[in-house]
Design an enzyme around this catalytic site. Sequence first.
Site, PDB file in Angstrom:
ATOM      1  CD  GLU A 124      38.635 -37.928 -12.821  1.00 61.11           C
ATOM      2  OE1 GLU A 124      39.397 -38.649 -12.165  1.00 61.11           O
ATOM      3  OE2 GLU A 124      38.444 -38.089 -14.053  1.00 61.11           O
ATOM      4  CG  HIS A 253      35.695 -41.748 -17.109  1.00 58.95           C
ATOM      5  ND1 HIS A 253      35.069 -42.099 -15.924  1.00 58.95           N
ATOM      6  CD2 HIS A 253      36.898 -41.226 -16.727  1.00 58.95           C
ATOM      7  CE1 HIS A 253      35.843 -41.791 -14.903  1.00 58.95           C
ATOM      8  NE2 HIS A 253      36.967 -41.257 -15.359  1.00 58.95           N
ATOM      9  NE  ARG A 272      43.546 -48.033 -12.166  1.00 61.51           N
ATOM     10  CZ  ARG A 272      43.717 -47.660 -10.906  1.00 61.51           C
ATOM     11  NH1 ARG A 272      43.290 -48.456  -9.935  1.00 61.51           N
ATOM     12  NH2 ARG A 272      44.289 -46.516 -10.612  1.00 61.51           N
TER      13      ARG A 272
END
Length: 402
Positions: A124, A253, A272
């Site tokens: 990303e 992050h 997660r």
Amino acid sequence: MTVGKPDRILRLFGRVRTYDWGSPTAIYDLLGEAPTGQPAAELWLGTHPGAPSQVETVGGLRPAADVVGPLPFLLKVLAAEKALSLQVHPDAARARTGFDDEESSGVPRDATRRRYRDRNHKPELLVALTPFRALAGVRDPLRTLAVVRGLGHPPLAAAFRPLERNPSTGAATVLRTLLTMPAEQAHACTSGLVKAAAALPPPADPDVAAAADLVGRLAAAHPGDVGIAAALLLNDVALQPGEALFQPARLLHAYVHGVGIEIMATSDNVLRGGLTPKHIDVDELLDVLDPTPTPAPVLTPRTMLTTAGLTVRTWDVPVADFLLTEAICDRPAGARPAGGGHMPVTRPAVLLVTDGTIEVYGTGTDVIRLQRGQAAVVAPGSPASTRLGLAGVGRVFLASPG
């Protein structure tokens, strides 16, 4: 030079995602719409099956994928009012094996415990449109230990002690300790941390002050979540507009607050590690995570082109899935730009105007006028690259294959 078909530039209509961490106003303001009362978290522009865009054709609206094919990237506007989950993305090899293993085991693709929903990696890039706060990469352990001590909560300091014994990989041990704590112990550690941060006198250490503020912000969004403590492992990054953050595979992050343009490979693979009610697989997360301390991967733009009334910039990333460029235009509208100064584009490409009004000219007779919040797609053609002329006053982001 090989001459291909003239460009087809089609108006593109994205989809708004109303996740509860989104802003109540930012995306509606960009689109020129009245707020609905629901938080608008993301505007998706692409062919991702979760919220596919449509294009305007002579026959009416059609799914974008039917016209331009599946895009290898997804362009978004991301507006975070509250923090998103702590997360890691797998690399391409791990995504393939993880997906195939779960497929062969019969885990439904929509199951909450499913870890790999496709075979793709998910790098990303986020470019800040407003001041943007994010957490990215494991912070220098000495700095983290100083911050933890400065917050003055002994149970937290005990949980972070592995950073003293093993600075290079201790973050993984700390994360496992926090994420596997019995619920009562985790609640006591987290609630004590929140109280200690709130009662802290103004500290001299700016990192401790930032951590106390972060704890309060995360606690308001995710009360009782042990990810509030885990977040202290990471670099706390304050991006200014135009600065970017690249998230490669295996980097822990989270986005905290702000509005930005995000581009990512088309994938849903997320592991997660807190700040979420969703499923957390601690073993898989830690197996994928790179716990090595590293500076936050902040990027500044590289200027590709400067000519009369046009500046084109990009952020260099080490992946082939996407390229994001930005054009700042200040030229008379109403006429095709002459001479040099055209914007190079690899097709298919998605354009989004974030300020002003821009006219986009293709190689044939195609021209489209886009106002703030409007988008278009440049359809595939032969050859694969083209040059677009831009006129008007404003700013446009362009996403294309890398």
